[in-house]
Enzyme design. Structure first.
Site, short mmCIF file in Angstrom:
data_model
loop_
_atom_site.label_atom_id
_atom_site.label_comp_id
_atom_site.label_asym_id
_atom_site.label_seq_id
_atom_site.Cartn_x
_atom_site.Cartn_y
_atom_site.Cartn_z
N LYS A 289 76.03 -62.91 35.03
CA LYS A 289 76.41 -62.54 33.54
C LYS A 289 75.93 -63.54 32.37
CE LYS A 289 81.21 -63.53 33.38
NZ LYS A 289 81.20 -64.41 34.33
N ARG B 148 88.55 -69.46 41.84
CA ARG B 148 88.21 -68.79 40.54
C ARG B 148 87.99 -67.38 40.77
NH1 ARG B 148 83.03 -71.49 38.35
NH2 ARG B 148 83.16 -70.41 36.59
N ARG C 118 88.64 -62.72 29.02
CA ARG C 118 88.88 -63.01 30.27
C ARG C 118 90.30 -62.69 30.81
NH1 ARG C 118 84.94 -67.42 31.64
NH2 ARG C 118 84.81 -67.81 33.66
N ARG D 131 77.80 -77.97 39.07
CA ARG D 131 79.29 -77.99 38.45
C ARG D 131 80.48 -78.37 39.23
NH1 ARG D 131 78.76 -73.20 34.38
NH2 ARG D 131 80.83 -73.01 35.13
N ARG E 119 73.94 -72.67 42.70
CA ARG E 119 73.81 -72.73 41.15
C ARG E 119 73.59 -74.19 40.70
NH1 ARG E 119 77.21 -68.64 37.36
NH2 ARG E 119 78.87 -70.43 37.21
P1 AMP Z 1 82.44 -69.98 32.71
O1 AMP Z 1 81.25 -71.06 32.58
O2 AMP Z 1 82.41 -68.85 31.94
O3 AMP Z 1 82.41 -69.68 34.32
O4 AMP Z 1 83.46 -70.67 32.47
C1 AMP Z 1 84.11 -71.96 33.07
C2 AMP Z 1 85.68 -72.26 32.93
O5 AMP Z 1 86.06 -72.48 31.60
C3 AMP Z 1 86.64 -71.27 33.71
O6 AMP Z 1 86.40 -71.02 34.88
C4 AMP Z 1 87.77 -71.49 32.59
O7 AMP Z 1 88.61 -72.45 33.26
C5 AMP Z 1 87.23 -71.84 31.33
N1 AMP Z 1 86.97 -70.44 30.54
C6 AMP Z 1 85.91 -70.08 29.98
N2 AMP Z 1 86.23 -69.05 29.30
C7 AMP Z 1 87.34 -68.90 29.25
C8 AMP Z 1 88.38 -67.80 28.60
N3 AMP Z 1 87.88 -66.83 27.96
N4 AMP Z 1 89.64 -68.01 28.93
C9 AMP Z 1 90.26 -69.02 29.77
N5 AMP Z 1 89.39 -69.89 30.33
C10 AMP Z 1 87.97 -69.94 30.20
#
Ligand code: AMP
Length: 214
Positions: free
Chosen positions: A13, A171, A88, A160, A127
């Site tokens: 996404k 996750r 989320r 990462r 990734r």
């Molecule tokens: P992402 O890069 O979107 O996969 O986000 C990496 C991490 O950031 C996630 O696993 C969460 O720990 C945190 N995170 C990102 N967006 C949110 C959100 N909207 N609510 C809570 N935690 C978030």
């Protein structure tokens, strides 16, 4: 145009969100990127967020919502945005709906990029991310011109911490428990559209363009 990207971590996404932002000239707002930028800068928010992110857990809604609402104040949001990784949780979605309603607005589409769990783990271990400019790649599906080096800014790429296999399963569980209910939420709001995320990146994007309009 206001768009929300839904889908499991690793469904692609973020890649699609960046392409949408480029094509429709709207900002790409990734809460994950904003948290990572805060971690890099050593801010208080970054320190708090890191404790959760490193464990594969969601950052608490209160921290996340303040940060996103602040981002919406930026003038670049006037023409809309594509939200990647937000909302989320149901409380985040409700807060977004309420904040928009107060301005007489609503989102246009919630695009669910569907990929079955069994594809996710292998996708995420391949990734690679650039922590300098936020670009993301995949060693098989989106390779860089030079291995391990960001095409966009020339810095080193990393796997990462939260993309490591042991964190990915956690996750995914968090996704199923807390984020997947948003599919029903946006279906009830009549905003949900679905695309098959197992297809090649460009084919998925063309499906999205058909939905959004050229
Ligand atoms: P992402 O890069 O979107 O996969 O986000 C990496 C991490 O950031 C996630 O696993 C969460 O720990 C945190 N995170 C990102 N967006 C949110 C959100 N909207 N609510 C809570 N935690 C978030």
């Amino acid at each position: 145009m206001k768009i929300i990207m839904l889908g499991a971590p690793g469904a692609g996404k973020g890649t699609q969100a960046k392409k949408i932002a480029d094509k429709y000239q709207i900002p790409h707002i990734s809460t994950g990127d904003i948290f990572r930028a805060n971690i890099k800068e050593g801010t208080e928010l970054g320190k708090k967020a890191k404790e959760y992110m490193d464990q594969g857990l969601l950052v608490p809604d209160s921290l996340t919502l303040d940060m996103v609402m602040d981002r919406f104040q930026n003038p670049d949001c006037a023409r809309g945005y594509v939200l990647d990784g937000f909302p989320r949780t149901i409380p985040q979605a409700e807060a977004l709906t309420k904040a928009l309603k107060e301005k007489g607005e609503s989102i246009d589409f919630a695009i669910n990029v569907e990929v079955p769990d069994e594809n996710i783990v292998s996708r995420m271990s391949g990734r690679r991310a650039c922590l300098s400019c936020g670009a993301t790649y995949h060693i098989v599906h989106i390779p860089t011109k030079k291995e391990g080096i960001c095409d966009r800014c020339g810095n080193d790429l990393v796997l990462r911490d939260d993309d490591k296999a042991e964190t990915v399963q956690k996750r995914l569980n968090v996704y199923h428990e807390q984020t997947q209910p948003l599919i029903q939420y946006y279906s009830d709001e009549k905003k949900l559209v679905e695309v098959d995320g197992t297809r090649e990146m460009e084919a998925v994007f063309q499906d999205i363009v058909k939905i959004l309009g050229a």
